[in-house]
Motif scaffolding. Structure first.
Motif, PDB file in Angstrom:
ATOM      1  N   PHE A   1     -10.217 -12.578   1.869  1.00  0.00           N
ATOM      2  CA  PHE A   1      -8.925 -13.161   2.258  1.00  0.00           C
ATOM      3  C   PHE A   1      -7.867 -12.133   2.644  1.00  0.00           C
ATOM      4  O   PHE A   1      -6.693 -12.467   2.732  1.00  0.00           O
TER       5      PHE A   1
ATOM      6  N   THR B   1      -2.785  -2.365   7.916  1.00  0.00           N
ATOM      7  CA  THR B   1      -1.500  -3.008   7.642  1.00  0.00           C
ATOM      8  C   THR B   1      -0.352  -2.325   8.378  1.00  0.00           C
ATOM      9  O   THR B   1       0.793  -2.708   8.221  1.00  0.00           O
TER      10      THR B   1
ATOM     11  N   THR C   1       3.790  -5.270   3.063  1.00  0.00           N
ATOM     12  CA  THR C   1       2.475  -4.894   3.570  1.00  0.00           C
ATOM     13  C   THR C   1       1.792  -5.994   4.371  1.00  0.00           C
ATOM     14  O   THR C   1       1.205  -5.752   5.419  1.00  0.00           O
TER      15      THR C   1
ATOM     16  N   VAL D   1      -6.049  -9.246  -4.985  1.00  0.00           N
ATOM     17  CA  VAL D   1      -5.049  -8.265  -5.420  1.00  0.00           C
ATOM     18  C   VAL D   1      -3.771  -8.986  -5.860  1.00  0.00           C
ATOM     19  O   VAL D   1      -3.291  -8.804  -6.985  1.00  0.00           O
TER      20      VAL D   1
ATOM     21  N   ILE E   1       0.840  -1.188   0.000  1.00  0.00           N
ATOM     22  CA  ILE E   1       0.000   0.000   0.000  1.00  0.00           C
ATOM     23  C   ILE E   1       0.884   1.250   0.000  1.00  0.00           C
ATOM     24  O   ILE E   1       0.563   2.211  -0.658  1.00  0.00           O
TER      25      ILE E   1
ATOM     26  N   ILE F   1       1.594 -10.289   0.119  1.00  0.00           N
ATOM     27  CA  ILE F   1       2.539  -9.594  -0.760  1.00  0.00           C
ATOM     28  C   ILE F   1       3.954 -10.116  -0.546  1.00  0.00           C
ATOM     29  O   ILE F   1       4.703 -10.336  -1.500  1.00  0.00           O
TER      30      ILE F   1
HETATM   31  S1  SF4 Z   1      -3.932  -9.237   1.779  1.00  0.00           S
HETATM   32 FE1  SF4 Z   1      -4.873  -7.228   2.035  1.00  0.00          FE
HETATM   33  S2  SF4 Z   1      -3.204  -5.821   2.284  1.00  0.00           S
HETATM   34 FE2  SF4 Z   1      -2.348  -7.698   1.418  1.00  0.00          FE
HETATM   35  S3  SF4 Z   1      -2.407  -7.369  -0.790  1.00  0.00           S
HETATM   36 FE3  SF4 Z   1      -4.245  -8.421  -0.260  1.00  0.00          FE
HETATM   37  S4  SF4 Z   1      -5.741  -6.802   0.012  1.00  0.00           S
HETATM   38 FE4  SF4 Z   1      -3.722  -5.854   0.116  1.00  0.00          FE
END
Ligand code: SF4
Lengths: 265, 378
Positions: free
Chosen positions: B324, B293, B98, B74, B36, B102
């Protein structure tokens, strides 16, 4: 005399209620064939026929249910949550919780003062704990869905169905059949499984008595009593259980019509 | 002016042509960053174009070979785009630490795309410790060096100062846009607001600032919808799929303020221009939040939302829970309790970028707006 109409276009059935002066149900009917096909049209025609009325007599129509956006004959559309709350409060002014178990979704609605919806929870995008779940299980057992309640009442035991997923639960049912479990006990297990899901949903909003059970699945006494046992309280199945949403829509239609008329005066 | 607006909406909907055009025009490097928080100023000062990689509505097929189905959409769609070649014009990738998703996607990325330049921005979880600032300064210096190696030119302090000024201006203009949707929500749809905000993530900021500055006075006089019956605050990672915003619009509601990661969260906390530039970025990172986060021992998100709702005269809060996303999920029970205690209605909607059937979402939103409309009396 003011006639208003509520149409609840669900995933499996279409429901229509004709209401006189916001207080008397002139006709209510349930027709197979929901969003797909001409279920809504048939339900409207049938209700008008039963009440001996014509479409032109209807002052105002509110549509609800999944198909509410595609139903062309309505003055307005409202969410089924609001309509179920409205219908339940009309049928039982002391109702504080409505548990509606429909064809493809289940909802638990909390009512506050004056029957206003104060909170609600809906099942996630999954058929567990809905009418669809019962249909799939009935098919696996080769019995009509309407028979399930009677079959379940003959159970001497309960076959536990542990899977939440409809597809996995279906294979559990088939394996139980293959293992020679009595059909009645399997049915009791199926009812129990739905009750478990719905109770979980109910706890999300905190059920408070009196509790009304509505929707097609409310006709299944097996599910209702399993649910009553889980929640540890009495559950009421009102007279217009399956048409409760359409009734709420017709009640809203009456209010809206009055509001519009007041504006003109 | 309509054409300026349309150009921004188009960039948000389909960023690739704008990014490619920038690259051809400048011969510069394109640096992709994942959500983020990434100090874009460092990328900008290095003469490269920072572009955000926050996934999208693409169908997931190839990524499923590498990521479990219960990873958030994402990271799944970022990997999918990578595998499909959508990011072929991107010269380097920054993965901030994050969340677990990720961090682990970063490792998978390295295995799937060996040799493609990548930088792991491992943030300190604790931002209160004295060591945090020193650590961050070293981290950002490391990022600067990586960028210098990639672009072939080291950014001078003067250049960084300039970039910080441009980004502060970008945040100030964004705040004006946000103020406008609260004071005159009828001037743009929720979707337009969201797309304008998103377009910034693919454009060079001097250019974006120029277009937005031009647009603002025109938007202020524009009317595209009636006054909303219900005013909402949206929180969560992002307001996607965009159909959700259209549904809110159709139902007579409006999002008048947000606490979205792809929204207000990344636009908060202007850098302090009186500090030496690198320290200003460090200081800014230490002041970011509240965010699911970022570790926050004071748990300020609830009071932040209550404050937003009060300041923007909102009737309720929409929690757009990215399926999730553990960080957001862990915040929810705390928020729910706090908002309920304060009597501010809250609706939880579970969303995924790939969601196409919005029937259930519509029912929930409609019921929520009906409840709020009773209370709002607008
Ligand atoms: S788990 Fe949450 S903070 Fe991590 S990439 Fe996915 S949406 Fe973004």
């Amino acid at each position: 005399m003011t006639l208003t109409m509520g149409v609840d276009l669900g995933s499996i059935t279409a429901k229509c209620v004709l209401l006189q002066d916001g207080c008397r149900v002139l006709a209510d009917c349930v027709v197979k064939g929901g969003m797909i096909g001409d279920g809504a049209q048939k339900a409207v025609t049938e209700a008008l026929h039963r009440a001996g009325a014509a479409l032109t007599d209807i002052a105002y129509t509110v549509a609800t249910g999944y198909g509410r956006v595609i139903f062309a004959g309505a003055n307005e559309e409202m969410s089924e949550i609001g309509c179920h709350g409205k219908g339940a409060y009309f049928q039982e002014p002391e109702a504080r919780t409505v548990i509606d178990i429909g064809g493809q979704d289940a909802k638990v609605i909390r009512l506050g003062a004056g029957g206003r919806v104060s909170n609600f929870a809906m099942n996630e995008k999954c058929a567990a704990g809905t009418g669809r779940f019962l249909e799939v299980m009935a098919q696996a057992l080769s019995h009509p869905v309407a028979e399930l309640a009677r079959l379940g009442s003959q159970a001497t035991g309960k076959v536990s169905i542990s899977s939440t997923c409809t597809v996995f639960a279906e294979s559990e049912v088939i394996s139980s059949l293959a293992a020679g479990c009595p059909v009645a006990d399997i049915v009791a297990g199926i009812h129990e499984s739905i009750a478990r899901r719905i109770a979980g949903l109910a706890y999300r909003v905190g059920p408070e008595e009196k509790i009304l059970v509505t929707g097609g699945v409310a006709q299944n006494r097996g599910v209702v009593s399993a649910l009553a046992e889980k929640l540890g309280c009495e559950l009421l199945v009102p007279q217009f259980a399956q048409t409760n949403g359409a009734l709420g829509a017709a009640l809203y239609a009456f209010e809206k019509f009055r509001l519009a008329a007041d504006h003109v005066d | 002016m309509e054409s300026v607006l349309q150009s921004l909406l188009e960039v948000a909907r389909n960023p690739a042509p704008a990014v490619t055009a920038w690259k051809q025009g400048t011969n510069g490097k394109v640096i992709g960053w994942l959500p983020i928080y990434v100090p874009e100023e460092l990328i900008h000062a290095a003469g490269a174009l920072p572009v955000s990689l926050w996934g999208g509505s693409t169908e997931i097929a190839r990524a499923d070979a590498h990521l479990q189905g219960f990873a958030c959409s994402v990271v799944r769609s970022v990997l999918e785009y990578g595998l499909k070649g959508t990011y072929n014009m991107v010269d380097g990738f920054i993965f901030p630490s994050t969340c677990d998703h990720i961090q682990n996607t970063s490792d998978i990325w390295a295995a799937v795309f060996p040799g493609r330049p990548k930088f792991d921005l491992v943030y300190p979880a604790n931002r209160q410790s004295k060591a945090s600032a020193a650590y961050l300064e070293r981290l950002f210096t490391g990022l600067q060096e990586w960028l210098a190696a990639l672009t072939g030119s080291a950014a001078s302090e003067g250049r960084l100062r300039e970039s910080i000024g441009i980004y502060n201006h970008y945040r100030a203009l964004s705040a004006e846009l946000a103020a406008l949707r609260s004071s005159r929500p009828e001037c743009m749809s929720d979707l337009e607001f969201s797309l304008i905000t998103k377009s910034a993530l693919f454009l060079e900021k001097t250019e974006y600032n120029r277009r937005l500055a031009e647009l603002l006075p025109w938007l202020a006089r524009r009317t595209v919808r009636p006054r909303p019956k219900v005013r909402l605050v949206a929180t969560g990672i992002m307001a996607e799929p965009q159909g959700i915003l259209q549904v809110i619009d159709e139902l007579g509601g409006a999002v008048v303020a947000d606490d979205l990661a792809l929204g207000a969260r990344i636009l908060r906390a202007p850098a302090d221009e009186t500090l030496p530039p690198l320290s200003a970025l460090v200081d800014r990172h230490l002041r970011l939040g509240p965010c699911s986060t970022l570790y926050d021992c004071r748990k300020e998100r609830g009071s932040h939302l209550l404050g937003l709702a009060a300041r923007h005269n909102a009737d309720g809060v929409l929690f757009l829970s990215m399926k999730f996303c553990e960080a957001e999920d862990f915040d929810y029970p705390v928020l729910k309790a706090e908002l309920e205690a304060a009597g501010l209605p809250l609706l939880l909607l579970e969303v995924e970028q790939q969601m196409s059937a919005l029937g259930q979402v519509r029912t929930r939103l409609q019921a929520f707006l009906e409840i709020l409309a009773q209370g709002a009396g607008r």
